[in-house]
Each structure stands twice: as C-alpha cells, then as structure tokens.
Design an enzyme around this catalytic site. Sequence first.
Site, PDB file in Angstrom:
ATOM      1  N   ARG A   6      16.877 -14.618  -2.973  1.00  0.00           N
ATOM      2  CA  ARG A   6      15.846 -15.380  -2.247  1.00  0.00           C
ATOM      3  C   ARG A   6      15.072 -14.527  -1.246  1.00  0.00           C
ATOM      4  O   ARG A   6      14.291 -15.049  -0.470  1.00  0.00           O
ATOM      5  CB  ARG A   6      16.499 -16.562  -1.508  1.00  0.00           C
ATOM      6  CG  ARG A   6      16.927 -17.685  -2.422  1.00  0.00           C
ATOM      7  CD  ARG A   6      15.697 -18.353  -3.014  1.00  0.00           C
ATOM      8  NE  ARG A   6      16.061 -19.378  -3.967  1.00  0.00           N
ATOM      9  CZ  ARG A   6      16.218 -20.656  -3.666  1.00  0.00           C
ATOM     10  NH1 ARG A   6      16.057 -21.080  -2.434  1.00  0.00           N
ATOM     11  NH2 ARG A   6      16.540 -21.520  -4.603  1.00  0.00           N
ATOM     12  N   ARG A  14      18.287  -3.042  -5.228  1.00  0.00           N
ATOM     13  CA  ARG A  14      18.377  -4.409  -5.768  1.00  0.00           C
ATOM     14  C   ARG A  14      19.372  -5.284  -4.999  1.00  0.00           C
ATOM     15  O   ARG A  14      19.302  -6.498  -5.067  1.00  0.00           O
ATOM     16  CB  ARG A  14      18.734  -4.390  -7.259  1.00  0.00           C
ATOM     17  CG  ARG A  14      20.143  -4.001  -7.567  1.00  0.00           C
ATOM     18  CD  ARG A  14      20.509  -4.321  -8.994  1.00  0.00           C
ATOM     19  NE  ARG A  14      19.799  -3.499  -9.943  1.00  0.00           N
ATOM     20  CZ  ARG A  14      20.315  -3.125 -11.119  1.00  0.00           C
ATOM     21  NH1 ARG A  14      21.523  -3.527 -11.465  1.00  0.00           N
ATOM     22  NH2 ARG A  14      19.640  -2.370 -11.938  1.00  0.00           N
ATOM     23  N   ASN A  58      34.088  -4.034  -2.538  1.00  0.00           N
ATOM     24  CA  ASN A  58      32.677  -3.736  -2.787  1.00  0.00           C
ATOM     25  C   ASN A  58      31.880  -5.023  -2.550  1.00  0.00           C
ATOM     26  O   ASN A  58      32.064  -6.019  -3.256  1.00  0.00           O
ATOM     27  CB  ASN A  58      32.515  -3.242  -4.240  1.00  0.00           C
ATOM     28  CG  ASN A  58      31.078  -2.915  -4.571  1.00  0.00           C
ATOM     29  OD1 ASN A  58      30.168  -3.641  -4.179  1.00  0.00           O
ATOM     30  ND2 ASN A  58      30.854  -1.849  -5.313  1.00  0.00           N
ATOM     31  N   HIS A  82      26.887   0.124  -2.547  1.00  0.00           N
ATOM     32  CA  HIS A  82      26.109   1.031  -3.396  1.00  0.00           C
ATOM     33  C   HIS A  82      24.655   0.904  -2.989  1.00  0.00           C
ATOM     34  O   HIS A  82      24.029  -0.138  -3.211  1.00  0.00           O
ATOM     35  CB  HIS A  82      26.317   0.635  -4.869  1.00  0.00           C
ATOM     36  CG  HIS A  82      25.629   1.545  -5.839  1.00  0.00           C
ATOM     37  ND1 HIS A  82      25.794   1.415  -7.201  1.00  0.00           N
ATOM     38  CD2 HIS A  82      24.778   2.586  -5.675  1.00  0.00           C
ATOM     39  CE1 HIS A  82      25.077   2.348  -7.820  1.00  0.00           C
ATOM     40  NE2 HIS A  82      24.449   3.066  -6.916  1.00  0.00           N
ATOM     41  N   GLU A 105      37.236   8.960  -8.547  1.00  0.00           N
ATOM     42  CA  GLU A 105      37.508   7.551  -8.822  1.00  0.00           C
ATOM     43  C   GLU A 105      37.530   7.407 -10.333  1.00  0.00           C
ATOM     44  O   GLU A 105      36.503   7.618 -10.998  1.00  0.00           O
ATOM     45  CB  GLU A 105      36.430   6.642  -8.218  1.00  0.00           C
ATOM     46  CG  GLU A 105      36.708   5.161  -8.528  1.00  0.00           C
ATOM     47  CD  GLU A 105      35.706   4.215  -7.891  1.00  0.00           C
ATOM     48  OE1 GLU A 105      35.144   4.539  -6.826  1.00  0.00           O
ATOM     49  OE2 GLU A 105      35.487   3.132  -8.477  1.00  0.00           O
ATOM     50  N   GLU A 137      28.654   4.312  -2.213  1.00  0.00           N
ATOM     51  CA  GLU A 137      28.402   4.741  -3.602  1.00  0.00           C
ATOM     52  C   GLU A 137      26.945   5.131  -3.703  1.00  0.00           C
ATOM     53  O   GLU A 137      26.065   4.399  -3.213  1.00  0.00           O
ATOM     54  CB  GLU A 137      28.607   3.573  -4.559  1.00  0.00           C
ATOM     55  CG  GLU A 137      30.003   3.381  -5.018  1.00  0.00           C
ATOM     56  CD  GLU A 137      30.058   2.199  -5.966  1.00  0.00           C
ATOM     57  OE1 GLU A 137      29.055   1.876  -6.633  1.00  0.00           O
ATOM     58  OE2 GLU A 137      31.109   1.575  -6.015  1.00  0.00           O
ATOM     59  N   HIS A 197      36.210  -0.388 -11.151  1.00  0.00           N
ATOM     60  CA  HIS A 197      35.241  -0.952 -12.080  1.00  0.00           C
ATOM     61  C   HIS A 197      35.921  -1.923 -13.049  1.00  0.00           C
ATOM     62  O   HIS A 197      36.838  -1.543 -13.767  1.00  0.00           O
ATOM     63  CB  HIS A 197      34.476   0.101 -12.891  1.00  0.00           C
ATOM     64  CG  HIS A 197      33.083  -0.365 -13.214  1.00  0.00           C
ATOM     65  ND1 HIS A 197      32.834  -1.270 -14.202  1.00  0.00           N
ATOM     66  CD2 HIS A 197      31.896  -0.098 -12.639  1.00  0.00           C
ATOM     67  CE1 HIS A 197      31.534  -1.518 -14.227  1.00  0.00           C
ATOM     68  NE2 HIS A 197      30.942  -0.830 -13.288  1.00  0.00           N
ATOM     69  N   HIS A 241      27.557  -7.609  -4.087  1.00  0.00           N
ATOM     70  CA  HIS A 241      27.065  -8.882  -4.618  1.00  0.00           C
ATOM     71  C   HIS A 241      26.861  -9.959  -3.558  1.00  0.00           C
ATOM     72  O   HIS A 241      26.250 -10.994  -3.830  1.00  0.00           O
ATOM     73  CB  HIS A 241      27.945  -9.356  -5.774  1.00  0.00           C
ATOM     74  CG  HIS A 241      27.804  -8.442  -6.961  1.00  0.00           C
ATOM     75  ND1 HIS A 241      26.579  -7.953  -7.367  1.00  0.00           N
ATOM     76  CD2 HIS A 241      28.720  -7.883  -7.786  1.00  0.00           C
ATOM     77  CE1 HIS A 241      26.747  -7.150  -8.396  1.00  0.00           C
ATOM     78  NE2 HIS A 241      28.028  -7.085  -8.665  1.00  0.00           N
ATOM     79  N   THR A 285      25.128  -2.932 -14.005  1.00  0.00           N
ATOM     80  CA  THR A 285      25.994  -2.318 -13.012  1.00  0.00           C
ATOM     81  C   THR A 285      26.178  -0.871 -13.450  1.00  0.00           C
ATOM     82  O   THR A 285      25.675  -0.488 -14.510  1.00  0.00           O
ATOM     83  CB  THR A 285      27.347  -3.065 -12.908  1.00  0.00           C
ATOM     84  OG1 THR A 285      28.187  -2.389 -11.967  1.00  0.00           O
ATOM     85  CG2 THR A 285      28.069  -3.137 -14.246  1.00  0.00           C
ATOM     86  N   THR A 286      26.900  -0.059 -12.646  1.00  0.00           N
ATOM     87  CA  THR A 286      27.118   1.325 -13.044  1.00  0.00           C
ATOM     88  C   THR A 286      27.794   1.335 -14.410  1.00  0.00           C
ATOM     89  O   THR A 286      28.809   0.675 -14.598  1.00  0.00           O
ATOM     90  CB  THR A 286      28.019   2.031 -12.004  1.00  0.00           C
ATOM     91  OG1 THR A 286      27.550   1.700 -10.704  1.00  0.00           O
ATOM     92  CG2 THR A 286      28.002   3.530 -12.209  1.00  0.00           C
ATOM     93  N   ARG A 321      21.426   1.571  -4.066  1.00  0.00           N
ATOM     94  CA  ARG A 321      20.721   1.978  -5.284  1.00  0.00           C
ATOM     95  C   ARG A 321      19.293   2.404  -4.955  1.00  0.00           C
ATOM     96  O   ARG A 321      18.709   1.963  -3.972  1.00  0.00           O
ATOM     97  CB  ARG A 321      20.673   0.803  -6.273  1.00  0.00           C
ATOM     98  CG  ARG A 321      22.020   0.413  -6.851  1.00  0.00           C
ATOM     99  CD  ARG A 321      21.822  -0.721  -7.845  1.00  0.00           C
ATOM    100  NE  ARG A 321      20.973  -0.288  -8.932  1.00  0.00           N
ATOM    101  CZ  ARG A 321      21.419   0.173 -10.107  1.00  0.00           C
ATOM    102  NH1 ARG A 321      22.706   0.196 -10.353  1.00  0.00           N
ATOM    103  NH2 ARG A 321      20.576   0.558 -11.032  1.00  0.00           N
TER     104      ARG A 321
END
Length: 243
Positions: A18, A49, A7, A43, A151, A70, A191, A10, A100-101, A45
Amino acid sequence: MAVLNVNIDHVATVRQARKTDEPDPVWAAAECELAGANGITIHLRQDRRHICDRDVRLLKETVACKLNLEMCMAEPIVKIAEEIRPDQVTLVPEKRAELTTEGGLDCLKYKRRLAEVVKRMHKKRILVSTFIAPETEQIIASAQTGCDAIELHTGMYANAVSQRAVKKRLNQLQTGKNLAMENKLVVHAGHGLTYRNIEGVARITNLCEFNIGHSIIARAVFVGIRQATAEMIRLIDKFGCSS
Ligand code: PXP
C-alpha cells in the site's frame, strides 16, 4: 547450538503493498528480539521492493542483537553497507524478476569482486557470509576470498519430496558444513525453512545460525510475530539439543 535470525523482509512487503507506513519492520524487529531472536535479517534489494534505505538506517540504530544485511555486490549497495555498518553482510545473487533469492552466489565466477568486497567490509569491521549451494568449489572460493562464514542454501532440502531426496539433500548439507569447518568458516543455513522441515537441519551439529523469513511471517499473521518467533526458537532448541 544454532540461533535464529528472523528475516523481516515480508513485514516490509505488506507495507509496500500500500506504500504506506505500516506495518513497520522496525517494530517487528523489536518484537522478534523480545521473543529471543539472536539476529534480524533484512535484504536491501536494488529494486527496493520491500526493505528500503530508511529501514536499514533505523534498524542499525535500534536492533540490539545481530543485524545481518543480505545484499548483492552491486557498487551502490556495497557503499550503503560501508556507510551503515551492519554487524554482518550476507552476499546473495540478485535477479530483477525473481520472487525471492533463487540460487546461491557464484563465488568462483565473481571471485575477484568477492575478494574486494570482503576486504572493504572487513575494513569497516563487518563480518561477511556468502549464500551458497553446498558445493565444494563454492565453499573453497568463499574461504580463499577471506569470508568469515557461509550460509548454506537449504532450498533444495526444503523442496525435496521423497524421503530419499530429503536424505540426499541433508547429506549434502552435512558434507558441505564439514568442509566449510575444515576451512575455518562459520556455517549458517537458510531459505525455505519452515516449522515442518526445521527438524532435519536443526539436527545437523555446528550449524551456527538459521535465517528464516517467510514461514515465521506467515505464522505471525495468525499468532503475532512474537509468538511465531518463540515457536521457531523452541523447535530449533528442541531438535538441536537432541543431536
Ligand atoms: N537466506 C537468504 C540468503 C535469503 O535470501 C532468504 C530469503 O530472503 C532467506 C534466507 C530466508 O528465506 P525464507 O524466506 O524462505 O525463510
């Protein structure tokens, strides 16, 4: 034996800090693939974000292994999935304020919407997985709505402190996996998984896929994402082989 989806949300989180164009999650995905990852998870969202629409489009073009998107079941996001056609969607709940989720998807409460989304995804030949707690009613609802996979949420296992609690959570995951398989579902897990706690879940047979993000990206800061990915694959293979 289970395979690893990295994943890379991040990587995009750092970029968005920035609002610039680096580090690029597209580059990160290529590095993960070169390290042997079987899939890339992102993911998209509603608040964008981290991963943004441009990332999803470019990753669809460039990822050669599995692309797992996701997403929540909000209509604009479902439409994006229909248009971009990732290999798989993993349906998650989404709250605006969460870091997070948090919990798993409530497949019972949203059963009708879930069945509709599954049908629409299948029309586009997209596999559907639901991110759920290892609970009987959630597993059965996923099977009844035509999902291909689930999952299992490993967050409770990851947060368990005492030996007893760890064992209890592993038993729940094991029991959930068995029930899912009896209901013809493929079983993934994810997770909160880290280099330190992967052993317990990697030893559970017939878990097909791990979705791991934060721990790999955190390690990548020090050793690079290719090495961080390879190290996790090595652990999954090592503990998976001995089960
Ligand atoms: N699986 C799902 C459904 C998730 O929402 C997340 C977090 O985005 C992960 C796996 C990865 O969790 P972590 O970042 O803790 O490895």
